[in-house]
Design an enzyme around this catalytic site. Structure first.
Site, mmCIF file in Angstrom:
data_model
loop_
_atom_site.group_PDB
_atom_site.id
_atom_site.type_symbol
_atom_site.label_atom_id
_atom_site.label_comp_id
_atom_site.label_asym_id
_atom_site.label_seq_id
_atom_site.Cartn_x
_atom_site.Cartn_y
_atom_site.Cartn_z
ATOM 1 N N ALA A 66 0.919 -1.221 0.083
ATOM 2 C CA ALA A 66 0.243 -0.025 -0.010
ATOM 3 C C ALA A 66 0.798 1.055 0.083
ATOM 4 C CB ALA A 66 -1.023 -0.094 1.244
ATOM 5 N N GLY A 110 0.484 -4.775 1.010
ATOM 6 C CA GLY A 110 -0.771 -4.902 0.165
ATOM 7 C C GLY A 110 -0.149 -5.517 -1.291
ATOM 8 N N GLU A 113 -0.564 -9.210 -0.510
ATOM 9 C CA GLU A 113 -1.948 -9.238 -0.473
ATOM 10 C C GLU A 113 -2.843 -9.186 -1.598
ATOM 11 O OE1 GLU A 113 -1.931 -6.380 2.793
ATOM 12 O OE2 GLU A 113 -3.083 -7.632 3.948
ATOM 13 N N GLU A 133 4.484 -5.045 7.514
ATOM 14 C CA GLU A 133 3.838 -3.948 7.962
ATOM 15 C C GLU A 133 4.052 -3.856 9.611
ATOM 16 O OE1 GLU A 133 2.468 -6.378 6.201
ATOM 17 O OE2 GLU A 133 0.679 -5.520 4.702
HETATM 18 C C1 HXC Z 1 5.213 4.410 -1.332
HETATM 19 C C2 HXC Z 1 7.250 3.211 -1.975
HETATM 20 C C3 HXC Z 1 6.609 1.956 -1.447
HETATM 21 C C4 HXC Z 1 5.595 1.961 -0.849
HETATM 22 C C5 HXC Z 1 8.491 1.771 -2.387
HETATM 23 N N1 HXC Z 1 8.175 3.050 -2.711
HETATM 24 N N2 HXC Z 1 7.595 1.083 -1.898
HETATM 25 N N3 HXC Z 1 6.271 4.262 -1.968
HETATM 26 N N4 HXC Z 1 4.489 3.210 -0.739
HETATM 27 N N5 HXC Z 1 5.017 0.870 -0.313
HETATM 28 C C6 HXC Z 1 8.825 4.112 -3.537
HETATM 29 C C7 HXC Z 1 10.286 4.462 -2.637
HETATM 30 O O1 HXC Z 1 9.731 5.617 -1.769
HETATM 31 C C8 HXC Z 1 11.081 5.027 -3.889
HETATM 32 O O2 HXC Z 1 10.408 6.295 -4.210
HETATM 33 C C9 HXC Z 1 10.828 3.988 -4.801
HETATM 34 O O3 HXC Z 1 9.612 3.404 -4.521
HETATM 35 C C10 HXC Z 1 11.989 3.020 -4.888
HETATM 36 O O4 HXC Z 1 11.983 2.311 -3.506
HETATM 37 P P1 HXC Z 1 13.368 2.296 -2.849
HETATM 38 O O5 HXC Z 1 13.129 2.106 -1.395
HETATM 39 O O6 HXC Z 1 14.307 3.461 -3.100
HETATM 40 O O7 HXC Z 1 13.967 0.878 -3.490
HETATM 41 P P2 HXC Z 1 14.990 -0.185 -2.804
HETATM 42 O O8 HXC Z 1 16.115 0.476 -1.762
HETATM 43 O O9 HXC Z 1 15.322 -1.223 -3.616
HETATM 44 O O10 HXC Z 1 14.135 -0.954 -1.568
HETATM 45 C C11 HXC Z 1 13.069 -1.662 -2.268
HETATM 46 C C12 HXC Z 1 11.884 -1.963 -0.997
HETATM 47 C C13 HXC Z 1 11.540 -0.769 -0.216
HETATM 48 C C14 HXC Z 1 12.668 -3.112 -0.010
HETATM 49 C C15 HXC Z 1 10.767 -2.750 -1.460
HETATM 50 O O11 HXC Z 1 11.143 0.018 -0.999
HETATM 51 C C16 HXC Z 1 10.475 -1.088 0.679
HETATM 52 O O12 HXC Z 1 10.871 -1.511 1.773
HETATM 53 N N6 HXC Z 1 9.312 -0.469 0.629
HETATM 54 C C17 HXC Z 1 8.409 -0.540 1.434
HETATM 55 C C18 HXC Z 1 7.681 -2.044 1.491
HETATM 56 C C19 HXC Z 1 6.724 -2.060 2.669
HETATM 57 O O13 HXC Z 1 6.757 -1.602 3.726
HETATM 58 N N7 HXC Z 1 5.503 -2.490 2.149
HETATM 59 C C20 HXC Z 1 4.425 -2.476 3.232
HETATM 60 C C21 HXC Z 1 3.505 -1.294 3.129
HETATM 61 S S1 HXC Z 1 2.184 -1.254 4.292
HETATM 62 P P3 HXC Z 1 11.290 7.548 -3.962
HETATM 63 O O14 HXC Z 1 10.452 8.664 -4.815
HETATM 64 O O15 HXC Z 1 10.931 7.901 -2.556
HETATM 65 O O16 HXC Z 1 12.767 7.558 -4.293
HETATM 66 C C22 HXC Z 1 0.788 -2.062 3.502
HETATM 67 C C23 HXC Z 1 -0.258 -2.517 4.080
HETATM 68 C C24 HXC Z 1 -0.451 -1.480 5.179
HETATM 69 O O17 HXC Z 1 1.075 -2.759 2.308
HETATM 70 C C25 HXC Z 1 -1.611 -1.712 6.206
HETATM 71 C C26 HXC Z 1 -1.791 -0.848 7.156
HETATM 72 C C27 HXC Z 1 -3.279 0.160 7.382
#
Ligand code: HXC
Length: 259
Positions: A66, A110, A113, A133
Site C-alpha cells: 500500500a 498490500g 495481499e 507492516e
Molecule cells: C510508497 C514506495 C513504497 C510504498 C517503495 N516506494 N515502496 N512508495 N509506498 N509501499 C517508493 C520509494 O519511496 C522510492 O521512491 C521508490 O519506490 C523505490 O524504492 P526504494 O526504497 O528506493 O527501493 P529499494 O531501496 O530497492 O528498496 C525496495 C523495497 C523498499 C525493499 C521494496 O522500497 C521498501 O521496503 N518498501 C516498502 C515496503 C513495505 O513496507 N510495504 C508495506 C507497506 S504497508 P522515492 O521517490 O522515494 O525515491 C501495506 C499495508 C499497510 O502494504 C496496512 C496498514 C493500514
C-alpha cells in the site's frame, strides 16, 4: 476506458492488467484501487474475455505495498470512516471470472495481499513475498494475516508477520503460496499461456470451479461438499456440458457457447 495507474490490454480472450507505477515500485494508492476495480468489473462484464492476468510493470516489483506516502498523513478516524481497504473486497476479490497473479520481484504488504487475492500465483524466480507492516507499526490490512495463514500455515505466516522477513520464490512454492515458479524472463508468457488454456475451456464451468475452491476456505467440510454437489448439478444444465460430453464421445474438440 482510460486508466491512470494501470494498463489494460486484451489478448484474444485474455485480459492483461499491468500495474503501472514503476517509479513507486507499483505501490497501491487509492487511484490504483479505483482503476483496478473498474478494470476487473469491465473484465467480468465482457462476454469475450474468459481469463485475466495481473502483473507489475518493471522487473523490480509486482507491488511494494500500500502507498505509504498516501497513508502517512491520515488519522485513525480517516482510516475508519473511509473503511480503508474495504474496496479491495468489493472491487477486486468479488471478480467472478478467473484471474492469475504473475509476480516478479517484490510483493510486499498490500502487494503480497493483492497477489493472494488472485485465484493462483505464478512466480518468477526473482519473486519475494513479505508482510513487513510490523516495521511501520501496523499490521496487514488487505487480508494478509488471513490469506497467508491459510496458504502457508500458522508457523510461516506468524514468523513473516512478526519479523517482516521475506520469502523467496523457492520457499513460497514449497509452502504452497504459489502454484509454480518460472524464470522471470518467461513469466508473462507463461502466465498468458496458462490464462489462454483456462480461457479456451467452458467459461461457466471455470467460474463454478473457482467458486467451489473458494468455498473450501469459507465453510466447513459438510457444507462445502453439499455446495460442491449442488453447483455440479447446476452445471449439468448448461449447453456446454451437453457439448463437452458429446464432443468427448464423438472424439472431437468441444465448441463452447459459454452458457
Ligand atoms: C510508497 C514506495 C513504497 C510504498 C517503495 N516506494 N515502496 N512508495 N509506498 N509501499 C517508493 C520509494 O519511496 C522510492 O521512491 C521508490 O519506490 C523505490 O524504492 P526504494 O526504497 O528506493 O527501493 P529499494 O531501496 O530497492 O528498496 C525496495 C523495497 C523498499 C525493499 C521494496 O522500497 C521498501 O521496503 N518498501 C516498502 C515496503 C513495505 O513496507 N510495504 C508495506 C507497506 S504497508 P522515492 O521517490 O522515494 O525515491 C501495506 C499495508 C499497510 O502494504 C496496512 C496498514 C493500514
Amino acid at each position: 476506458m482510460t486508466y491512470e495507474t494501470i494498463i489494460v490490454e486484451q489478448r484474444d480472450a485474455v485480459t492483461l492488467i499491468t500495474l503501472n507505477r514503476p517509479q513507486a515500485l507499483n505501490a497501491l494508492n487509492s487511484q490504483v484501487l479505483k482503476d483496478l476495480s473498474a478494470a476487473f468489473s469491465a473484465y467480468d462484464a465482457d462476454p469475450t474475455q474468459h481469463c485475466a492476468v495481473l502483473t507489475g510493470s518493471g522487473e523490480k516489483a509486482f507491488a511494494a505495498g500500500a502507498d505509504i506516502k498516501e497513508m502517512v498523513e491520515k488519522q485513525a478516524a480517516d482510516f475508519f470512516l473511509e473503511d480503508f481497504f474495504s474496496g479491495w473486497q468489493t472491487g477486486v476479490v468479488a471478480t467472478r471470472k478467473p484471474w492469475i497473479a504473475a509476480v516478479q520481484g517484490f510483493a510486499l504488504g498490500g502487494g503480497c495481499e493483492l497477489a493472494m487475492m488472485a485465484d493462483f500465483i505464478i512466480a518468477g524466480d526473482t519473486a519475494k513475498f513479505g508482510q513487513p507492516e510490523i516495521k511501520l507499526g501496523v499490521a496487514p490490512g488487505m487480508g494478509g494475516s488471513q490469506r497467508l495463514t491459510r496458504a502457508v500455515g500458522k508457523a510461516k505466516a506468524m514468523e513473516m508477520c512478526l519479523t517482516g522477513r521475506m520469502m523467496d520464490a523457492a520457499e513460497a512454492e514449497r509452502a504452497g503460496l504459489v502454484s509454480r515458479i518460472v524464470p522471470a524472463a518467461d513469466l508473462l508468457d507463461e502466465a498468458l499461456k496458462t490464462a489462454a488454456t483456462i480461457a479456451a475451456l467452458p467459461p461457466m464451468a471455470a467460474m463454478v470451479n473457482k467458486e467451489m475452491v473458494n468455498i473450501a476456505f469459507e465453510t466447513g467440510l459438510a457444507q462445502g461438499l453439499l455446495t460442491e454437489r449442488r453447483l455440479f448439478q447446476i452445471l449439468t444444465a448448461t449447453e456446454d456440458r451437453t457439448e463437452g460430453m458429446t464432443a468427448f464421445v464423438e472424439k472431437r474438440a468441444g465448441v463452447w457457447k459459454g452458457r
